[in-house]
Write a protein that holds these residues in place. Structure first.
Motif, short mmCIF file in Angstrom:
data_model
loop_
_atom_site.label_atom_id
_atom_site.label_comp_id
_atom_site.label_asym_id
_atom_site.label_seq_id
_atom_site.Cartn_x
_atom_site.Cartn_y
_atom_site.Cartn_z
N GLY A 216 0.60 -1.34 -0.18
CA GLY A 216 -0.03 0.12 0.06
C GLY A 216 1.10 1.18 -0.01
O GLY A 216 2.01 1.44 0.54
N ARG A 217 0.33 2.09 -0.64
CA ARG A 217 0.90 3.68 -0.74
C ARG A 217 0.87 4.27 0.60
O ARG A 217 -0.13 4.37 1.29
N GLY A 218 1.76 5.36 0.84
CA GLY A 218 1.52 6.28 2.13
C GLY A 218 2.52 5.99 3.17
O GLY A 218 3.18 4.90 3.09
N LEU A 219 2.90 7.12 3.79
CA LEU A 219 3.73 7.03 4.80
C LEU A 219 3.39 6.06 5.87
O LEU A 219 4.47 5.53 6.66
N ASN A 220 2.09 6.11 6.29
CA ASN A 220 1.80 5.09 7.51
C ASN A 220 2.03 3.62 7.09
O ASN A 220 2.27 3.02 7.81
N ARG A 221 1.75 3.37 5.91
CA ARG A 221 1.72 1.99 5.25
C ARG A 221 3.21 1.56 5.36
O ARG A 221 3.59 0.44 5.60
N PHE A 222 4.25 2.65 4.88
CA PHE A 222 5.44 2.22 4.76
C PHE A 222 6.13 2.10 6.42
O PHE A 222 7.03 1.16 6.47
N TRP A 223 5.71 3.08 7.16
CA TRP A 223 6.21 2.95 8.58
C TRP A 223 5.90 1.66 9.45
O TRP A 223 6.79 0.96 10.09
N SER A 224 4.83 1.02 8.85
CA SER A 224 4.65 -0.10 9.58
C SER A 224 5.16 -1.27 9.22
O SER A 224 5.30 -2.29 10.01
N CYS A 225 6.01 -1.13 8.04
CA CYS A 225 6.80 -2.13 7.49
C CYS A 225 8.28 -2.07 8.01
O CYS A 225 9.03 -3.01 7.97
N VAL A 226 8.74 -0.70 8.27
CA VAL A 226 10.11 -0.64 8.38
C VAL A 226 10.42 0.00 9.74
O VAL A 226 11.57 -0.10 10.32
N GLU A 227 9.20 0.22 10.71
CA GLU A 227 9.44 0.57 12.07
C GLU A 227 10.27 -0.56 12.80
O GLU A 227 9.79 -1.83 12.63
N GLY A 228 11.12 -0.30 13.57
CA GLY A 228 11.79 -1.13 14.56
C GLY A 228 13.02 -1.91 13.72
O GLY A 228 13.74 -2.55 14.45
N TYR A 229 13.24 -1.64 12.36
CA TYR A 229 14.59 -2.10 11.71
C TYR A 229 15.65 -1.17 12.19
O TYR A 229 15.61 -0.23 11.81
N LYS A 230 16.82 -1.86 12.52
CA LYS A 230 17.93 -0.94 13.12
C LYS A 230 19.12 -1.27 12.19
O LYS A 230 20.10 -1.28 12.92
#
Length: 593
Positions: A322-336
Motif C-alpha cells: 500500500g502507498r503512503g507514509l503510514n503503510r511504509f512506517w508499519s513495515c520498516v519501524e523497528g528495523y535497526k
C-alpha cells in the motif's frame, strides 16, 4: 613432494619466499591441497591444460539469448587460458609447485585497487586477442601499475562487465555437491551508459533512454575509464581475485576429485526474471560501490541461493503493502540496520512542448533505520542514480543532513511552523535534494547546488539543464547546446549576460515582478510508480524488528482489553462527583459524616 611444507632443511630461497607470502594470507594449506589434486603424481607438476580447464568459464546457454553480445560465448572459451598466460610461466607444458604458488600470489596478493584493475584489463585484453577481436589498449610496460593508453568501445565495456558478473556469480555458485544451475546475466546497460557519460565526448542530444549500446561507436579513453571504475565501482577490480581464489578453494574441498565439477555447466537462461525495482543488475552495481559488510548483503540479493530468503530482505513495496507514509512506517519501524530505498518515477521530457514521460530510478542507502523526527539525522549514507544511467554520490563531508523522515503528530497539537511530512535525503529543511511526499505519489528532486551533504551530480539524465531562463539568454544557451524554456516576466541582467559570454552559467536570475532573484535550476516533480525498501542488516536486524513488532502487538492488544472489575461503582466514583459539580455548581451539598 612439491606441495610439502618448507620447514624442511635446505629449502630453496625462492620456494621459501613464495610460500611465506602465501602463508601470510592464510592460503598455503588450500594451495597444497589444490596442487595435490591437480598435479600429475609421476611428474609432480600440473599440466597446463588441466589448470586452464580449472580456471575456465564454461556455460551451455541458449543460442538465441537476446541480452548478451555474440562475442560473450567466444570470450568465455578463452578466459581460463588468458588467466594462465597472465599469472603462470609453464615449464615444458606443466607448472611446478613454486610456479603454482607464485601465480596465486600474483593474482590474489593484497594489492591496490588500481593494480588489480590493471591486471583485470590485461586478462581481458589477452582473451579478446585470443578471440581475434581488436582492442585499442596499450600497456606501457609489464608492471601491474603501468599506464594504460588507448580506448574502449561501449561494446567492449559491456563485455568486460559481463565477464566480471559471470566471475562474481561463479564465486557464489560453485559448490562441489551441486549439479546443474541456471545463470541469468542481467541488463548492465546502466553501467555502460555511466561510463559513456563520464568518460566519452558525447553531444547534448544524446538520449540515454533510447540508445543501443552495441551499435554505439563512441570511444572511451582508457585513462578516463580507469578513473571511472575506481571512483564509481571500485569493487569491480576484486572480481578476478575472488574468482581465482574460489576456483582453487573448490579443489581444496573436493576430496579426491582431480577437477572440480563445473557447476556453471548446465542449462543456462539468459533472460532476467526478477520483477523487482532492485533487479540483479542494479543490485550488483550498488554492491560494487560498497566495501563494507553491506556489500555481502546486497550480493545475496544479486546471487540468491535456494536457501536464502531474498523476500525477507524486501521490507516494503508500495504496490504490495500500500502507498503512503503510514503503510511504509508499519513495515520498516523497528528495523535497526542499513536500509536501501528505491524510487521508480516518471517525469515529462525537458524539451519544450514535449509530452513524453521519461522513467528513471533513484536510490538512497542509509546505515541505520528510519526514525520519526522533525529534523535531519543519521551517521552515513549514499545517493544513487540507478536507471537509465548509474551514478553513485557518496558523502561530501561538509554537512550531515543524511536522512529526514517525519510523520504527522499523533495528538492535536498546534504548530505555528509545521515541519514537512515525508521522507527526504540531503539539502536543507524545505530545500531537500530528494523529497518523497506522505502519499508516496510525488517525488521532488532538486539541483545538487542546494545539497552539501552528498556529492554533486544529476540523479537522472538532463537534470542539470537550465529549466527556466529569460528570453534574452535563451538563444545564447540554445546555441551552446542547452535545452531551455523561459518565463516572460524574467528580465535580462547585465552581470548575468557578461558572465555567460565568458562561459560562466550562473544559476540566479532577477525577477522584476517578484523583485527577487530566483534559481535557474528549478526542482523536478515526478510521479512515483513504485517504492521499495530493502533491509541490509542481516538476520540480526530482522530478528530485532520481529521482536519489536511482537512487543508492539502485545501492547496494542493489552490496551484494547478493559477489566471492569478494577472499577468501583459509578455513583462512588470521583468522575461522577465532578460531573455533578459542573452541571450545577450552586447546589447545596451536605457532607456525610
Amino acid at each position: 613432494m612439491g606441495a610439502s611444507s618448507s620447514t624442511e632443511q635446505n629449502v630453496p630461497t625462492e620456494r621459501r619466499e613464495v610460500e611465506t607470502e602465501a602463508a601470510s594470507a592464510g592460503a598455503l594449506p588450500m594451495l597444497q591441497k589444490a596442487f595435490s589434486n591437480l598435479a600429475n603424481p609421476e611428474t609432480n607438476s600440473v599440466p597446463i591444460e588441466k589448470l586452464q580447464q580449472c580456471l575456465n568459464l564454461v556455460y551451455k546457454g541458449q543460442s538465441d539469448a537476446g541480452n548478451r553480445p555474440e562475442l560473450f560465448a567466444v570470450l568465455l572459451d578463452h578466459w581460463g587460458s588468458s588467466i594462465v598466460d597472465q599469472f603462470f610461466v609453464p615449464t615444458k607444458g606443466s607448472i611446478n609447485w613454486v610456479e603454482f604458488v607464485r601465480g596465486y600470489n600474483k593474482c590474489c596478493a593484497r594489492t591496490s585497487a588500481s593494480m588489480s584493475l590493471n591486471i583485470l584489463l590485461r586478462v581481458f585484453h589477452s582473451a579478446l586477442g585470443r578471440a581475434n577481436v581488436p582492442l585499442k589498449l596499450e600497456f606501457e610496460s609489464d608492471d601491474a601499475d603501468c599506464k594504460i593508453n588507448g580506448s574502449l568501445l561501449p561494446s567492449h565495456v559491456l563485455l568486460l562487465l559481463l565477464m566480471c558478473w559471470s566471475m562474481s556469480w561463479d564465486c557464489r555458485s560453485l559448490k562441489p555437491s551441486e549439479g546443474k544451475v541456471n545463470l541469468s546475466p542481467p541488463d548492465l546497460n546502466h553501467l555502460v551508459l555511466s561510463a559513456i557519460s563520464s568518460c566519452a565526448n558525447i553531444d547534448s542530444g544524446f538520449n540515454a533512454w533510447d540508445s543501443d549500446i552495441t551499435s554505439l561507436e563512441v570511444e572511451i579513453p582508457a585513462g578516463k575509464f580507469f578513473t571511472w571504475v575506481l571512483s564509481t565501482i571500485p569493487c569491480l577490480s576484486d572480481c578476478l581475485r575472488q574468482y581465482f581464489h574460489a576456483r582453487l578453494q573448490v579443489l581444496f574441498t573436493a576430496g579426491d576429485e582431480s577437477v572440480p565439477p563445473n557447476s556453471s555447466a548446465g542449462d543456462v537462461s539468459f533472460t532476467t526474471c526478477d520483477n523487482n525495482v532492485l533487479t540483479h543488475g542494479r543490485a550488483w552495481a550498488i554492491a560494487l560501490t560498497q566495501r563494507s559488510s553491506i556489500n555481502e548483503e546486497i550480493l545475496d540479493v544479486c546471487f540468491p541461493s535456494s536457501k536464502d530468503g531474498v523476500d525477507d530482505r524486501l521490507l516494503y513495496r508500495s504496490s504490495a503493502h500500500g502507498r503512503g507514509l503510514n503503510r511504509f512506517w508499519s513495515c520498516v519501524e523497528g528495523y535497526k540496520g542499513p536500509l536501501l530505498i528505491l524510487v521508480a518515477a516518471s517525469s515529462g521530457d525537458i524539451h519544450e512542448g514535449s509530452s513524453i514521460d521519461r522513467k528513471w530510478i533513484l536510490g538512497a542507502l542509509t546505515n541505520q533505520g528510519f526514525e520519526n523526527k522533525d529534523q535531519f539525522y543519521g551517521s552515513s549514507g549514499c545517493l544513487y542514480a540507478i536507471n537509465p544511467v548509474f551514478h553513485a554520490f557518496p558523502l561530501s563531508g561538509k554537512e550531515k543532513n543524511f536522512v529526514y523522515s517525519h510523520l504527522h503528530p499523533t495528538g492535536r497539537v498546534y504548530e505555528p511552523h509545521p515541519k514537512p511530512v515525508g521522507i527526504a535525503f540531503g539539502g536543507t529543511m524545505g530545500n531537500e535534494r530528494i523529497f518523497i511526499d506522505e502519499d508516496f505519489a510525488r517525488v521532488t528532486v532538486r539541483h545538487h547546488a542546494i545539497d552539501k551533504t552528498y556529492h554533486h551530480g544529476p540523479l537522472f539524465p538532463n537534470q542539470n539543464m537550465l529549466a527556466s531562463l529569460d528570453p534574452y539568454s535563451r538563444p545564447y544557451l540554445v546555441g551552446k547546446g542547452f535545452d531551455c524554456c523561459f518565463i516572460n516576466n524574467w528580465s535580462r541582467d547585465e552581470d548575468t549576460m557578461n558572465s555567460m559570454k565568458q562561459g560562466i552559467f550562473p544559476s540566479l536570475y532577477y525577477d522584476r515582478v517578484c523583485n527577487k532573484k530566483l534559481m535557474g535550476f528549478l526542482p523536478t516533480e515526478a510521479s512515483i510508480s513504485e517504492v521499495e525498501v530493502w533491509g541490509l542488516g542481516g538476520n540480526v536486524a530482522k530478528k530485532v524488528q520481529d521482536s519489536y513488532k511482537k512487543r508492539e502487538e502485545l501492547f496494542t492488544e493489552q490496551r484494547r482489553k478493559v477489566d471492569l472489575k478494577t472499577f468501583a461503582s459509578w455513583d462512588d466514583s470521583p468522575e461522577k462527583m465532578m460531573m455533578d459539580m459542573m452541571s450545577n455548581p450552586n447546589a447545596v451539598r451536605r457532607e456525610d459524616r
